[in-house]
Design a protein around this motif. Structure first.
Motif, PDB file in Angstrom:
ATOM      1  N   ASP A 195       0.854  -1.184   0.000  1.00  0.00           N
ATOM      2  CA  ASP A 195       0.000   0.000   0.000  1.00  0.00           C
ATOM      3  C   ASP A 195       0.890   1.235   0.000  1.00  0.00           C
ATOM      4  OD1 ASP A 195      -2.370  -1.447   0.125  1.00  0.00           O
ATOM      5  OD2 ASP A 195      -2.262  -1.605   2.313  1.00  0.00           O
ATOM      6  N   LEU A 196       0.608   2.165  -0.902  1.00  0.00           N
ATOM      7  CA  LEU A 196       1.437   3.358  -1.041  1.00  0.00           C
ATOM      8  C   LEU A 196       0.600   4.619  -0.864  1.00  0.00           C
ATOM      9  CD1 LEU A 196       3.630   2.456  -4.170  1.00  0.00           C
ATOM     10  CD2 LEU A 196       4.265   2.279  -1.761  1.00  0.00           C
ATOM     11  N   ASP A 197       1.231   5.603  -0.276  1.00  0.00           N
ATOM     12  CA  ASP A 197       0.662   6.937  -0.195  1.00  0.00           C
ATOM     13  C   ASP A 197       0.938   7.631  -1.525  1.00  0.00           C
ATOM     14  OD1 ASP A 197       0.017   9.556   0.251  1.00  0.00           O
ATOM     15  OD2 ASP A 197       1.271   9.814   2.024  1.00  0.00           O
ATOM     16  N   LEU A 198      -0.092   7.946  -2.281  1.00  0.00           N
ATOM     17  CA  LEU A 198       0.114   8.534  -3.598  1.00  0.00           C
ATOM     18  C   LEU A 198       0.784   9.896  -3.531  1.00  0.00           C
ATOM     19  CD1 LEU A 198      -3.156   7.542  -5.498  1.00  0.00           C
ATOM     20  CD2 LEU A 198      -0.913   6.422  -5.486  1.00  0.00           C
ATOM     21  N   LEU A 199       0.636  10.595  -2.412  1.00  0.00           N
ATOM     22  CA  LEU A 199       1.340  11.860  -2.249  1.00  0.00           C
ATOM     23  C   LEU A 199       2.850  11.621  -2.233  1.00  0.00           C
ATOM     24  CD1 LEU A 199       1.163  14.892  -1.873  1.00  0.00           C
ATOM     25  CD2 LEU A 199       0.990  14.529   0.609  1.00  0.00           C
ATOM     26  N   GLN A 200       3.273  10.522  -1.585  1.00  0.00           N
ATOM     27  CA  GLN A 200       4.696  10.175  -1.600  1.00  0.00           C
ATOM     28  C   GLN A 200       5.163   9.879  -3.015  1.00  0.00           C
ATOM     29  OE1 GLN A 200       5.423   6.906   1.092  1.00  0.00           O
ATOM     30  NE2 GLN A 200       6.473   8.261   2.503  1.00  0.00           N
ATOM     31  N   VAL A 201       4.352   9.136  -3.773  1.00  0.00           N
ATOM     32  CA  VAL A 201       4.713   8.818  -5.142  1.00  0.00           C
ATOM     33  C   VAL A 201       4.856  10.084  -5.970  1.00  0.00           C
ATOM     34  CG1 VAL A 201       3.987   7.601  -7.227  1.00  0.00           C
ATOM     35  CG2 VAL A 201       3.567   6.579  -4.981  1.00  0.00           C
ATOM     36  N   LEU A 202       3.946  11.037  -5.765  1.00  0.00           N
ATOM     37  CA  LEU A 202       3.991  12.309  -6.488  1.00  0.00           C
ATOM     38  C   LEU A 202       5.266  13.069  -6.152  1.00  0.00           C
ATOM     39  CD1 LEU A 202       2.620  14.301  -8.385  1.00  0.00           C
ATOM     40  CD2 LEU A 202       1.414  15.245  -6.404  1.00  0.00           C
ATOM     41  N   LYS A 203       5.639  13.043  -4.873  1.00  0.00           N
ATOM     42  CA  LYS A 203       6.875  13.737  -4.461  1.00  0.00           C
ATOM     43  C   LYS A 203       8.098  13.106  -5.114  1.00  0.00           C
ATOM     44  CE  LYS A 203       5.202  15.445  -0.010  1.00  0.00           C
ATOM     45  NZ  LYS A 203       5.324  15.328   1.488  1.00  0.00           N
ATOM     46  N   PHE A 204       8.125  11.761  -5.166  1.00  0.00           N
ATOM     47  CA  PHE A 204       9.237  11.085  -5.839  1.00  0.00           C
ATOM     48  C   PHE A 204       9.295  11.486  -7.304  1.00  0.00           C
ATOM     49  CE2 PHE A 204       9.159   7.803  -2.388  1.00  0.00           C
ATOM     50  CZ  PHE A 204      10.506   7.918  -2.039  1.00  0.00           C
ATOM     51  N   LYS A 205       8.146  11.568  -7.953  1.00  0.00           N
ATOM     52  CA  LYS A 205       8.094  11.925  -9.363  1.00  0.00           C
ATOM     53  C   LYS A 205       8.570  13.344  -9.587  1.00  0.00           C
ATOM     54  CE  LYS A 205       4.918  12.086 -13.298  1.00  0.00           C
ATOM     55  NZ  LYS A 205       3.519  11.870 -13.767  1.00  0.00           N
ATOM     56  N   GLN A 206       8.159  14.268  -8.706  1.00  0.00           N
ATOM     57  CA  GLN A 206       8.571  15.662  -8.836  1.00  0.00           C
ATOM     58  C   GLN A 206      10.067  15.824  -8.610  1.00  0.00           C
ATOM     59  OE1 GLN A 206       5.890  17.413  -5.992  1.00  0.00           O
ATOM     60  NE2 GLN A 206       4.313  17.835  -7.543  1.00  0.00           N
ATOM     61  N   ASN A 207      10.616  15.039  -7.669  1.00  0.00           N
ATOM     62  CA  ASN A 207      12.057  15.121  -7.410  1.00  0.00           C
ATOM     63  C   ASN A 207      12.876  14.590  -8.568  1.00  0.00           C
ATOM     64  OD1 ASN A 207      11.695  16.240  -4.886  1.00  0.00           O
ATOM     65  ND2 ASN A 207      11.727  14.279  -3.812  1.00  0.00           N
ATOM     66  N   GLY A 208      12.249  13.673  -9.345  1.00  0.00           N
ATOM     67  CA  GLY A 208      12.980  13.097 -10.483  1.00  0.00           C
ATOM     68  C   GLY A 208      13.023  14.044 -11.652  1.00  0.00           C
TER      69      GLY A 208
END
Length: 208
Positions: A195-208
């Motif tokens: 289970d993932l927090d989509l906000l965390q996924v978004l932050k990872f994507k923005q940092n990339g």
């Protein structure tokens, strides 16, 4: 008189806490009907995780199994991990990913590791059969020889009240200290559901 079977006896231990991924049933059916081996599938939900894994090792030894295959409830092999028996390795795992919530520059990695000065680093070569220093226990095949040799197999390593090494990596350390080798086979990938927090996924994507 019935002749004893020459097939290797394999205990497939499915570790869970009340449920398993529905995608796993197809995999388990393929293993149960694999004519090459004498396969027993056992669903174990003992708590905590250390007790669960150690119980399965004890069961495998006491009941005369040649191998124990650990599969976690959220780890679904995409190929039949019983193929790995033919490689005659003492500790070998399939390749499955984990989600890193600590390092935003390193969000995903395979749980197949090499020792480093400050702990472990992901193994670099991700092709075929690779010797490594540690693999995850969620899709780990163990021979009878290593189960007999490693006493108190699945424990965490503690320091100052904190767990500094997980039970799977600590098991691999003890096995290697006894002269056994550890392998990961990247041709046998496993899905690892979290289970993932989509906000965390978004932050990872923005940092990339």
């Amino acid at each position: 008189m019935q002749q004893p079977s020459s097939k290797k006896r394999i205990l497939v231990g499915v570790l869970h806490q009340g449920w398993i991924r529905p995608e796993m049933y197809k995999t388990l059916f393929e293993m149960q009907t694999d004519k090459r081996f004498d396969v027993t599938i056992y669903f174990s939900n003992i708590r905590p995780s250390e007790n669960n894994r150690n119980f399965l090792v004890q069961k495998a030894l006491e009941e005369g199994y040649d191998y124990l295959l650990n599969i976690d409830h959220d780890t679904v092999p995409l190929k039949n991990l019983l193929d790995l028996v033919g490689l005659k390795k003492d500790v070998i795992g399939g390749a499955f990913p984990a989600w890193n919530t600590v390092d935003p520059n390193y969000p995903l990695y395979f749980i197949a590791m090499d020792r480093a000065e400050d702990g472990y680093r992901e193994h670099k070569e991700k092709v075929g059969l690779q010797e490594v220093d540690a693999v995850g226990s969620g899709g780990m095949l163990l021979s009878r020889a290593v189960m007999e040799a490693v006493k108190e197999p699945f424990l965490r390593k503690w320091k100052d009240g904190f767990a500094i090494t997980g039970l799977d990596f600590f098991f691999c350390e003890k096995a290697k200290d006894l002269g056994f080798k550890v392998f990961c086979h990247y041709d046998y990938p496993c899905s690892h559901y979290k289970d993932l927090d989509l906000l965390q996924v978004l932050k990872f994507k923005q940092n990339g």
